[in-house]
Design a protein around this motif. Structure first.
Motif, PDB file in Angstrom:
ATOM      1  N   GLU A  34     -31.765   4.443  20.363  1.00  0.00           N
ATOM      2  CA  GLU A  34     -30.452   4.876  19.874  1.00  0.00           C
ATOM      3  C   GLU A  34     -29.434   3.728  19.912  1.00  0.00           C
ATOM      4  N   ASN A  35     -29.510   2.875  20.949  1.00  0.00           N
ATOM      5  CA  ASN A  35     -28.415   1.913  21.198  1.00  0.00           C
ATOM      6  C   ASN A  35     -28.768   0.426  21.181  1.00  0.00           C
ATOM      7  N   ASN A  36     -30.035   0.066  21.373  1.00  0.00           N
ATOM      8  CA  ASN A  36     -30.354  -1.351  21.598  1.00  0.00           C
ATOM      9  C   ASN A  36     -31.096  -2.032  20.456  1.00  0.00           C
ATOM     10  N   VAL A  37     -31.389  -1.286  19.390  1.00  0.00           N
ATOM     11  CA  VAL A  37     -32.202  -1.854  18.314  1.00  0.00           C
ATOM     12  C   VAL A  37     -31.503  -3.023  17.621  1.00  0.00           C
ATOM     13  N   ASP A  38     -30.229  -2.860  17.303  1.00  0.00           N
ATOM     14  CA  ASP A  38     -29.514  -3.942  16.601  1.00  0.00           C
ATOM     15  C   ASP A  38     -29.549  -5.246  17.390  1.00  0.00           C
ATOM     16  N   MET A  39     -29.378  -5.126  18.699  1.00  0.00           N
ATOM     17  CA  MET A  39     -29.426  -6.313  19.553  1.00  0.00           C
ATOM     18  C   MET A  39     -30.803  -6.991  19.428  1.00  0.00           C
ATOM     19  N   PHE A  40     -31.868  -6.182  19.427  1.00  0.00           N
ATOM     20  CA  PHE A  40     -33.216  -6.753  19.328  1.00  0.00           C
ATOM     21  C   PHE A  40     -33.522  -7.281  17.929  1.00  0.00           C
ATOM     22  N   LEU A  41     -32.884  -6.744  16.910  1.00  0.00           N
ATOM     23  CA  LEU A  41     -33.071  -7.296  15.562  1.00  0.00           C
ATOM     24  C   LEU A  41     -32.434  -8.687  15.499  1.00  0.00           C
ATOM     25  N   LYS A  42     -31.318  -8.841  16.196  1.00  0.00           N
ATOM     26  CA  LYS A  42     -30.691 -10.174  16.265  1.00  0.00           C
ATOM     27  C   LYS A  42     -31.585 -11.133  17.056  1.00  0.00           C
ATOM     28  N   ILE A  43     -32.142 -10.626  18.178  1.00  0.00           N
ATOM     29  CA  ILE A  43     -33.039 -11.442  19.009  1.00  0.00           C
ATOM     30  C   ILE A  43     -34.263 -11.884  18.193  1.00  0.00           C
ATOM     31  N   ALA A  44     -34.720 -11.007  17.282  1.00  0.00           N
ATOM     32  CA  ALA A  44     -35.911 -11.317  16.467  1.00  0.00           C
ATOM     33  C   ALA A  44     -35.723 -12.592  15.668  1.00  0.00           C
ATOM     34  N   LYS A  45     -34.493 -12.879  15.303  1.00  0.00           N
ATOM     35  CA  LYS A  45     -34.233 -14.092  14.520  1.00  0.00           C
ATOM     36  C   LYS A  45     -34.527 -15.357  15.322  1.00  0.00           C
ATOM     37  N   LYS A  46     -34.387 -15.254  16.619  1.00  0.00           N
ATOM     38  CA  LYS A  46     -34.685 -16.418  17.472  1.00  0.00           C
ATOM     39  C   LYS A  46     -36.086 -16.322  18.070  1.00  0.00           C
ATOM     40  N   ALA A  47     -36.405 -15.171  18.616  1.00  0.00           N
ATOM     41  CA  ALA A  47     -37.664 -15.021  19.361  1.00  0.00           C
ATOM     42  C   ALA A  47     -38.846 -14.711  18.458  1.00  0.00           C
ATOM     43  N   GLY A  48     -38.567 -14.304  17.226  1.00  0.00           N
ATOM     44  CA  GLY A  48     -39.646 -13.958  16.299  1.00  0.00           C
ATOM     45  C   GLY A  48     -39.843 -12.452  16.210  1.00  0.00           C
ATOM     46  N   LYS A  49     -40.275 -12.027  15.016  1.00  0.00           N
ATOM     47  CA  LYS A  49     -40.446 -10.590  14.758  1.00  0.00           C
ATOM     48  C   LYS A  49     -41.523  -9.951  15.634  1.00  0.00           C
ATOM     49  N   GLU A  50     -42.620 -10.697  15.860  1.00  0.00           N
ATOM     50  CA  GLU A  50     -43.753 -10.076  16.544  1.00  0.00           C
ATOM     51  C   GLU A  50     -43.440  -9.641  17.968  1.00  0.00           C
ATOM     52  N   LYS A  51     -42.688 -10.472  18.673  1.00  0.00           N
ATOM     53  CA  LYS A  51     -42.314 -10.126  20.045  1.00  0.00           C
ATOM     54  C   LYS A  51     -41.494  -8.847  20.049  1.00  0.00           C
ATOM     55  N   VAL A  52     -40.579  -8.763  19.085  1.00  0.00           N
ATOM     56  CA  VAL A  52     -39.707  -7.588  19.017  1.00  0.00           C
ATOM     57  C   VAL A  52     -40.504  -6.368  18.557  1.00  0.00           C
TER      58      VAL A  52
END
Ligand code: FE2
Length: 195
Positions: free
Chosen positions: A134-152
């Protein structure tokens, strides 16, 4: 007892504000909300545990500053997160003069909130997962740009698949599906160029 919960809320909010991660407070408030939805007669210890379950993050974040990295699905990090979180809140509750039964129950709940275990540890884990989608997905989509999609992607899979109850899974499902779809839509070139 209600006064104890008020003190815990103040402690948790201050810890997350001080470390510079105040966005996480919403996730914690909503974990309490989902606990009440999944178990309307939840006891005070369960509500306290829901609000405080990620306290280790605030302490680790403060210590590591910009070098803080998300736990993703790293089993050792998750175990450390549960164990140290239980110790931090245990100490806090003891200082507030909470009775040992309450202290032990909150510690027990936090100590398995990532992996689950007994019925109430599973319940906290499920409410945590719902609130995450509900609340943390957007943060992890931003993280995906640095850490990579697969980790997320692994993180999203794990947070969804660990849910025990069907009721909780049904609540999380639309958010989970949207999270995976939004992750798939992230443009690779854009990811490389964006900081
Ligand atoms: Fe959480």
């Amino acid at each position: 007892m209600a006064r104890l919960f008020t003190k815990v809320k103040k402690f948790v909010k201050e810890s997350f504000r001080k470390c510079g991660f105040k966005e996480q407070i919403k996730h914690l408030e909503r974990t309490v909300y989902w606990i009440k939805k999944l178990k309307p007669n939840a006891d005070e210890a369960l509500l306290i545990a829901a609000f405080v379950h990620d306290i280790e993050t605030a302490f680790a974040w403060k210590k590591l500053q910009k070098n803080y990295k998300p736990k993703f699905v790293d089993k050792n990090r998750l175990k450390k997160h549960q164990k140290e979180g239980a110790e931090i809140i245990g100490e806090f509750l003891e200082k507030q003069g909470a009775n040992p039964e309450m202290v032990n129950r909150v510690k027990m709940l936090i100590s398995k909130h990532e992996e689950g275990g007994n019925e109430d540890q599973d319940l906290l884990k499920d409410a945590d997962s719902i609130s995450f989608f509900e609340n943390n997905v957007d943060m992890f989509l931003k993280i995906a740009k640095k850490a990579g999609k697969e980790k997320v992607r692994q993180k999203f899979y794990w947070m969804y698949n660990r849910i025990t109850s069907k009721k909780a899974k049904d609540i999380a499902k639309p958010w989970y599906r949207k999270a995976i779809s939004d992750l798939n839509k992230l443009n690779k070139n854009k990811m490389k160029n964006e900081k």
